[in-house]
Design an enzyme around this catalytic site. Structure first.
Site, PDB file in Angstrom:
ATOM      1  N   ASP A  85       2.441   0.979  -4.647  1.00 47.85           N
ATOM      2  CA  ASP A  85       2.432  -0.597  -4.719  1.00 47.85           C
ATOM      3  C   ASP A  85       2.151  -0.831  -3.196  1.00 47.85           C
ATOM      4  OD1 ASP A  85       2.464  -3.417  -5.300  1.00 47.85           O
ATOM      5  OD2 ASP A  85       4.775  -3.656  -5.088  1.00 47.85           O
ATOM      6  N   HIS A  86       0.780  -1.587  -3.037  1.00 46.64           N
ATOM      7  CA  HIS A  86       0.333  -1.814  -1.545  1.00 46.64           C
ATOM      8  C   HIS A  86       0.171  -0.855  -0.815  1.00 46.64           C
ATOM      9  CE1 HIS A  86       0.386  -6.333  -2.105  1.00 46.64           C
ATOM     10  NE2 HIS A  86       1.757  -6.110  -2.783  1.00 46.64           N
ATOM     11  N   GLU A 137      -6.969  -5.587  -3.914  1.00 50.75           N
ATOM     12  CA  GLU A 137      -6.691  -6.832  -3.703  1.00 50.75           C
ATOM     13  C   GLU A 137      -7.618  -7.539  -2.628  1.00 50.75           C
ATOM     14  OE1 GLU A 137      -3.061  -9.400  -1.175  1.00 50.75           O
ATOM     15  OE2 GLU A 137      -2.319  -7.635  -2.788  1.00 50.75           O
ATOM     16  N   HIS A 183       5.292 -13.254  -2.477  1.00 53.83           N
ATOM     17  CA  HIS A 183       6.195 -11.906  -2.672  1.00 53.83           C
ATOM     18  C   HIS A 183       7.700 -12.619  -2.428  1.00 53.83           C
ATOM     19  CE1 HIS A 183       2.805  -9.224  -1.612  1.00 53.83           C
ATOM     20  NE2 HIS A 183       3.001  -8.898  -2.855  1.00 53.83           N
ATOM     21  N   GLY A 213       6.053 -12.176  -9.216  1.00 53.19           N
ATOM     22  CA  GLY A 213       6.228 -12.671 -10.610  1.00 53.19           C
ATOM     23  C   GLY A 213       7.661 -13.336 -10.805  1.00 53.19           C
ATOM     24  N   ASN A 233       3.806  -8.461 -11.452  1.00 52.19           N
ATOM     25  CA  ASN A 233       4.761  -7.516 -10.660  1.00 52.19           C
ATOM     26  C   ASN A 233       5.946  -8.410 -10.400  1.00 52.19           C
ATOM     27  OD1 ASN A 233       2.471  -6.082 -10.280  1.00 52.19           O
ATOM     28  ND2 ASN A 233       2.466  -6.005  -8.117  1.00 52.19           N
ATOM     29  N   ASN A 235      10.138  -7.664  -8.792  1.00 48.85           N
ATOM     30  CA  ASN A 235      10.999  -6.709  -7.710  1.00 48.85           C
ATOM     31  C   ASN A 235      12.235  -7.682  -7.346  1.00 48.85           C
ATOM     32  OD1 ASN A 235      12.086  -4.583  -6.347  1.00 48.85           O
ATOM     33  ND2 ASN A 235      10.973  -5.123  -4.717  1.00 48.85           N
ATOM     34  N   THR A 236      11.988  -8.818  -6.844  1.00 52.78           N
ATOM     35  CA  THR A 236      12.864  -9.715  -6.136  1.00 52.78           C
ATOM     36  C   THR A 236      14.061 -10.102  -7.190  1.00 52.78           C
ATOM     37  OG1 THR A 236      11.438 -10.585  -4.575  1.00 52.78           O
ATOM     38  CG2 THR A 236      13.137 -11.785  -5.225  1.00 52.78           C
TER      39      THR A 236
END
Length: 287
Positions: A85-86, A137, A183, A213, A233, A235-236
């Site tokens: 990722d990134h 991206e 993010h 997301g 995506n 995560n948080t």
């Protein structure tokens, strides 16, 4: 089942109008929770690994070995991709590919367009030799993710004509245009650029990726999927729910010191969150 690239799972998702979740790994418990959720839901899944999380877990090779061992122990039958990722450079993408990652993201969004294209093209050439999928991206997605910090005031929407140029010149497998997501937690209501998303889809015709997301309303998720978003995506939200559960366990019994007694419930909170997202994204029962 062995690890696979994202290419086929995302092409199928785009065609059948659902999205595959990328859920980021932060430690062993995340890998356990996400793989168990995917198998129970019969959903394809993407395990996202940032450079920072990779370092935390001991390196890219450790992550791949851990995931492969868990897949064998849990008898995982659904498609699983491990995705950088990134990725910040060609070198980091190459390191992930040689460690056994099946997908990488090269994030050249901070570069001028031509430099982003040149960098992305170089990564695609190496990745495709190894059967590894590539995400690119364009534009700047606000918020913070590990080492990547973009002030929301500096976030920029991707320009559709530039998106078309990058996708056609690089031959990437999926594409993340910055269209208003962030993010981390949102400050206020999410404001996604659906008109621009539709235009980008028409010009590129490849699976689109929605970063950030967490916190996007279901109706917006569904609309994004209808416009070609095939990867979302998260995560948080997993981090928040895990931490909330751990705090509850420790508050209820301050004498607890065995990490399994609080990390175990935290792992279950991640799993339940992932299951909920898979159902929202429509990927459940698609594997």
């Amino acid at each position: 089942m062995s690890l696979v690239s994202m290419k086929e799972m995302l092409n199928i998702a785009k065609e059948k109008h659902y999205a595959v979740g990328q859920f980021n790994l932060n430690n062993l418990e995340y890998a356990q929770a996400i793989l168990e959720a995917a198998e129970e839901e019969k959903s394809p899944v993407i395990l996202g690994v940032s450079e920072g999380a990779g370092r935390y877990m001991g390196g890219f090779k450790v992550v791949v070995a851990m995931v492969k061992a868990l897949m064998e122990e849990y008898k995982i039958t659904v498609p699983v991709a491990i995705h950088l990722d990134h990725g910040s450079s060609f070198e980091k993408c190459a390191e992930a590919i040689h460690a056994g990652f099946t997908s990488v993201m090269i994030d050249g969004s901070h570069l001028p367009l031509e430099e982003n294209i040149a960098l992305t093209k170089k990564v695609v050439e190496l990745a495709h030799i190894h059967g590894v999928s590539v995400e690119a991206e364009l534009g700047r997605i606000g918020g913070q993710e590990d080492d990547l910090v973009v002030d929301e005031a500096e976030a920029m929407y991707a320009i559709p004509s530039e998106c078309e140029k990058l996708v056609k010149e690089t031959n990437v497998d999926c594409f993340a245009p910055a269209l208003g997501s962030v993010h981390g937690p949102y400050k206020g209501e999410p404001n996604l650029g659906f008109d621009r998303m539709e235009e980008v889809m028409k010009l590129t015709d490849i699976p689109l990726v929605l970063h950030g997301g967490t916190g996007i309303p279901l109706k917006d998720i569904q609309r994004a999927i209808s416009l070609g978003t095939a990867k979302i995506n998260v995560n948080t939200e997993n981090q928040i729910m895990q931490t909330k559960m751990i705090r509850e366990v420790l508050a209820a019994d301050p004498d607890v010191y065995d990490p399994r007694k609080y990390l175990g419930p935290g792992r279950e909170a991640i799993k339940e969150t992932v299951i909920g997202k898979m159902r929202e994204f429509g990927s459940s029962q698609k594997a």
